[in-house]
Write an enzyme that holds these catalytic residues in place. Structure first.
Site, PDB file in Angstrom:
ATOM      1  N   ASP A 251       0.810  -1.038   0.242  1.00  0.00           N
ATOM      2  CA  ASP A 251      -0.291  -0.136   0.167  1.00  0.00           C
ATOM      3  C   ASP A 251       0.998   1.042  -0.401  1.00  0.00           C
ATOM      4  O   ASP A 251       2.102   1.055   0.643  1.00  0.00           O
ATOM      5  CB  ASP A 251      -0.679   0.141   0.978  1.00  0.00           C
ATOM      6  CG  ASP A 251      -1.487   1.020   1.910  1.00  0.00           C
ATOM      7  OD1 ASP A 251      -2.192   1.667   0.936  1.00  0.00           O
ATOM      8  OD2 ASP A 251      -1.442   1.749   3.006  1.00  0.00           O
TER       9      ASP A 251
ATOM     10  N   ASP B  10       0.122   5.304   0.826  1.00  0.00           N
ATOM     11  CA  ASP B  10       0.050   6.190   2.127  1.00  0.00           C
ATOM     12  C   ASP B  10      -0.103   5.425   3.634  1.00  0.00           C
ATOM     13  O   ASP B  10      -1.050   4.792   4.056  1.00  0.00           O
ATOM     14  CB  ASP B  10      -1.555   7.425   1.566  1.00  0.00           C
ATOM     15  CG  ASP B  10      -2.086   7.104   0.508  1.00  0.00           C
ATOM     16  OD1 ASP B  10      -0.921   8.382   0.260  1.00  0.00           O
ATOM     17  OD2 ASP B  10      -2.045   7.282  -0.557  1.00  0.00           O
TER      18      ASP B  10
ATOM     19  N   ASP C  41      -1.111  -0.599   6.061  1.00  0.00           N
ATOM     20  CA  ASP C  41      -1.045   0.513   6.703  1.00  0.00           C
ATOM     21  C   ASP C  41      -2.813   0.185   7.480  1.00  0.00           C
ATOM     22  O   ASP C  41      -2.986   0.474   8.943  1.00  0.00           O
ATOM     23  CB  ASP C  41      -0.661   1.448   7.153  1.00  0.00           C
ATOM     24  CG  ASP C  41      -1.931   2.083   6.341  1.00  0.00           C
ATOM     25  OD1 ASP C  41      -1.745   2.100   5.102  1.00  0.00           O
ATOM     26  OD2 ASP C  41      -2.574   3.512   7.438  1.00  0.00           O
TER      27      ASP C  41
HETATM   28  N1  U5P Z   1      -8.208   9.294   1.916  1.00  0.00           N
HETATM   29  C1  U5P Z   1      -9.590   9.913   1.985  1.00  0.00           C
HETATM   30  N2  U5P Z   1     -10.323  10.064   2.359  1.00  0.00           N
HETATM   31  C2  U5P Z   1     -10.273   9.702   3.364  1.00  0.00           C
HETATM   32  C3  U5P Z   1      -8.518   9.058   3.869  1.00  0.00           C
HETATM   33  C4  U5P Z   1      -7.741   9.418   3.534  1.00  0.00           C
HETATM   34  O1  U5P Z   1      -9.900   9.736   0.009  1.00  0.00           O
HETATM   35  O2  U5P Z   1     -10.643   9.819   5.006  1.00  0.00           O
HETATM   36  C5  U5P Z   1      -7.154   9.055   0.581  1.00  0.00           C
HETATM   37  C6  U5P Z   1      -6.118   9.638   0.869  1.00  0.00           C
HETATM   38  O3  U5P Z   1      -5.940  10.524   0.582  1.00  0.00           O
HETATM   39  C7  U5P Z   1      -4.713   8.167   0.334  1.00  0.00           C
HETATM   40  C8  U5P Z   1      -5.604   7.398   0.292  1.00  0.00           C
HETATM   41  O4  U5P Z   1      -5.427   9.163  -1.039  1.00  0.00           O
HETATM   42  O5  U5P Z   1      -6.967   7.524   0.096  1.00  0.00           O
HETATM   43  C9  U5P Z   1      -5.303   6.011   0.332  1.00  0.00           C
HETATM   44  O6  U5P Z   1      -4.815   5.209  -0.206  1.00  0.00           O
HETATM   45  P1  U5P Z   1      -3.800   4.025   0.644  1.00  0.00           P
HETATM   46  O7  U5P Z   1      -2.542   4.360  -0.627  1.00  0.00           O
HETATM   47  O8  U5P Z   1      -3.332   3.967   1.983  1.00  0.00           O
HETATM   48  O9  U5P Z   1      -4.186   3.276  -0.349  1.00  0.00           O
END
Ligand code: U5P
Length: 540
Positions: free
Chosen positions: A61, A63, A371
């Site tokens: 993953d 982020d 995470d």
């Molecule tokens: N994200 C959202 N809404 C939220 C929290 C996170 O859209 O409330 C987005 C983050 O900005 C990021 C993605 O682009 O979800 C997390 O993706 P991953 O890499 O953990 O799959």
């Protein structure tokens, strides 16, 4: 009981740590295969055996897994952006604009009770041990009155509760607590009909919008270094896996343009214009952006898979993951040849597409590192049978504190067993008084002994309470140790144990171990075994 047992929370190997004689540099352990010493804080812990020789693809993953955001800047930005949306779009009072964010206050594993405006920490039996209404701690009576009845204890899940299970949620949990306090103190300033649950809903929607409308991502794109920790060991770790013959892939919910910025930063690109620099793709075999996890893990999810043209971000149709044969060209073009990049980039699709692209026959051949216990770990393991590794950055500090507080924990255990012994003695005395018909003299003796013991019990109880409070605060005020709630594993720890085959503080810790390593957990013990294992000559 062996004093060193105290630090044996997750792994028996910790018992053999150097320094059991009290030496001052103990936070390392020897890896048996190579004799190299790894700090405990960087160790990979194993819940379920995993032989890396059987893993043919390792996925990541992005982020909060590969990219560790700095909460003091990144989550503060989310917090400020959310407040602006609450005030300007949703009509909350302007004084919210003066609020500030304490990014250290909330921790993962907490549960928000949306209707009551409470924030809870519970153990693995869902017993609520710490409860706050906004920022006010609930009295024991209120807490037990609301959550104590095991028969009516609910599941603490959506829709009435929200789980703080990603680091992305810390800002919204803090803001929710602030709003609860605010509403209690200024009921007239919150619009009529807006209750705690509605406030939570507004906060959640506003945070989500900050993630989607560019509030956060535009700022990160301008200055990634301000928001993301640099980690120069990610590239060597990826190279190591690939050199050992394992395929590597990225599955992220972020879209391509943002993924490209973050991955360029993490892979050390010094180019100012990253929109045309795709060197980092060489470290992966497949990249899937906009994956819409956790839906991605369901094979029946019919999301279309598009190919992304890195230079333009344009989406091309695919034939269910295969290149579309070109008109007038009998052989289907290969993604890699067509794009001249080391690996193809996609958007959307589902896990079947990924398995096909990587020629994976059995899902147990995949290790996925994430995470998010629900979005990444639980779903991929439960639905698919992928092997999983959970990244828990908080673990580094937690393990360090565990080590440093070992004397206090020893003292606590001693006080606890002292208390139990006194309790037993009191019971025996009472028993004798009631059933053994003592003469007047003995009766008086027993009674005065009983009074003394009761005083002693109170003294020990208070000392125990004080020691427990100190230890709790040492880990985190107000929530205590991440993995423990009192003497029990926390709900978060329980989920880690059930769903993560491996867990560690940073993704790059993978690079500290052989890519062929056989990860093994310590032997399982049931409670009746613990006592027996601790006795050298069991009294049977
Ligand atoms: N994200 C959202 N809404 C939220 C929290 C996170 O859209 O409330 C987005 C983050 O900005 C990021 C993605 O682009 O979800 C997390 O993706 P991953 O890499 O953990 O799959």
């Amino acid at each position: 009981m062996d004093g060193n047992h105290e630090i044996d929370v997750h792994d028996s190997r910790l018992r053999d740590l150097p320094g059991r004689d009290g030496s001052k540099q103990p936070r390392v352990w020897s890896s048996p295969e190579n004799g190299v010493k790894t700090e405990i804080g960087k160790q990979i812990f194993c819940n379920r055996s995993l032989n890396m020789k059987n893993i043919i693809a390792v996925g990541f993953d992005m982020d909060y897994t590969l990219a560790q955001y700095k909460p003091e800047t990144f989550e503060s930005l989310a917090y400020q952006g959310t407040i602006k949306k609450l005030v300007y779009d949703l009509g909350y009072p302007r004084e919210l604009l003066n609020w500030s964010f304490n990014w250290k206050y909330m921790v993962r594993g907490l549960v928000l009770d949306k209707k009551r405006g409470n924030i809870l920490k519970m153990d693995r039996h869902k017993y609520v041990k710490v409860a706050y209404h906004g920022f006010r701690e609930l009295s024991k009576e209120d807490k037990v009155g609301t959550y104590g009845n095991t028969l009516v204890r609910d599941s603490f899940d959506e829709p009435d509760y929200a789980l703080i299970d990603t680091l992305f949620s810390l800002a919204e949990a803090y803001l929710f607590a602030q709003l609860v306090d605010f509403k209690d103190c200024n009921p007239d300033k919150i619009q009529e009909g807006v209750d705690y649950a509605r406030m939570y809903k507004d906060v959640r929607a506003a945070v989500d919008l900050c993630h989607r409308d560019g509030t956060l991502k535009q700022m990160v794109a301008i200055e990634p270094k301000r928001y993301i920790n640099e980690d120069s060991s990610i590239v060597p770790m990826l190279e190591m896996l690939r050199d050992s013959g394992q395929a590597t892939f990225l599955v992220t919910n972020s879209l391509w343009d943002y993924t490209n910025i973050v991955m360029n930063f993490l892979c050390g690109s010094s180019m100012a214009d990253v929109s045309n620099n795709f060197g980092w793709l060489q470290y992966f075999d497949v990249v899937i952006t906009g994956s819409a996890k956790p839906g991605f893990f369901h094979e029946e999810n019919r999301a279309t898979l598009f190919e992304v043209v890195p230079e333009t971000g344009m989406l091309l149709n695919t034939d269910n993951g295969s290149p579309i044969p070109q008109v007038g060209n009998t052989s289907a073009r290969l993604f890699t040849e067509a794009k001249n990049h080391a690996c193809p980039v996609f958007q959307g699709g589902n896990v079947s597409h990924l398995h096909k692209l990587l020629s994976i026959e059995s899902s147990s051949q995949v290790l996925y590192v994430g995470d998010h216990i629900y979005g990444d770990i639980l779903r991929s393991k439960k639905v698919l049978g992928w092997r999983t590794m959970l990244v828990i950055p908080e673990l580094e500090k937690e393990v360090k504190l565990l080590w440093e507080s070992r004397d206090s924990r020893k003292e606590l255990q001693f006080l606890r067993s002292e208390r139990d012994c006194i309790e037993d003695e009191i019971h025996h005395l009472k028993w004798s008084l009631k059933f053994k018909n003592p003469d007047a003299d003995s009766k008086q003796k027993l009674s005065s002994e009983l009074d003394k013991l009761k005083l002693e019990r109170e003294r020990v109880r208070l000392s125990h309470q004080e020691a427990q409070k100190k230890l709790h605060q040492r880990f985190h005020e107000p929530w205590g140790q991440l993995m423990k709630t009192g003497y029990q594993n926390s709900r978060f720890a329980h989920q880690v144990e059930r769903f993560a085959c491996l867990y560690t503080s940073q993704v790059s810790n993978l690079g500290l171990y052989s890519p062929d390593k056989y990860y093994r957990p310590s032997e399982d013990f049931m409670q009746h075994e613990f006592g027996i294992m601790a006795c050298e000559t069991p009294d049977i």
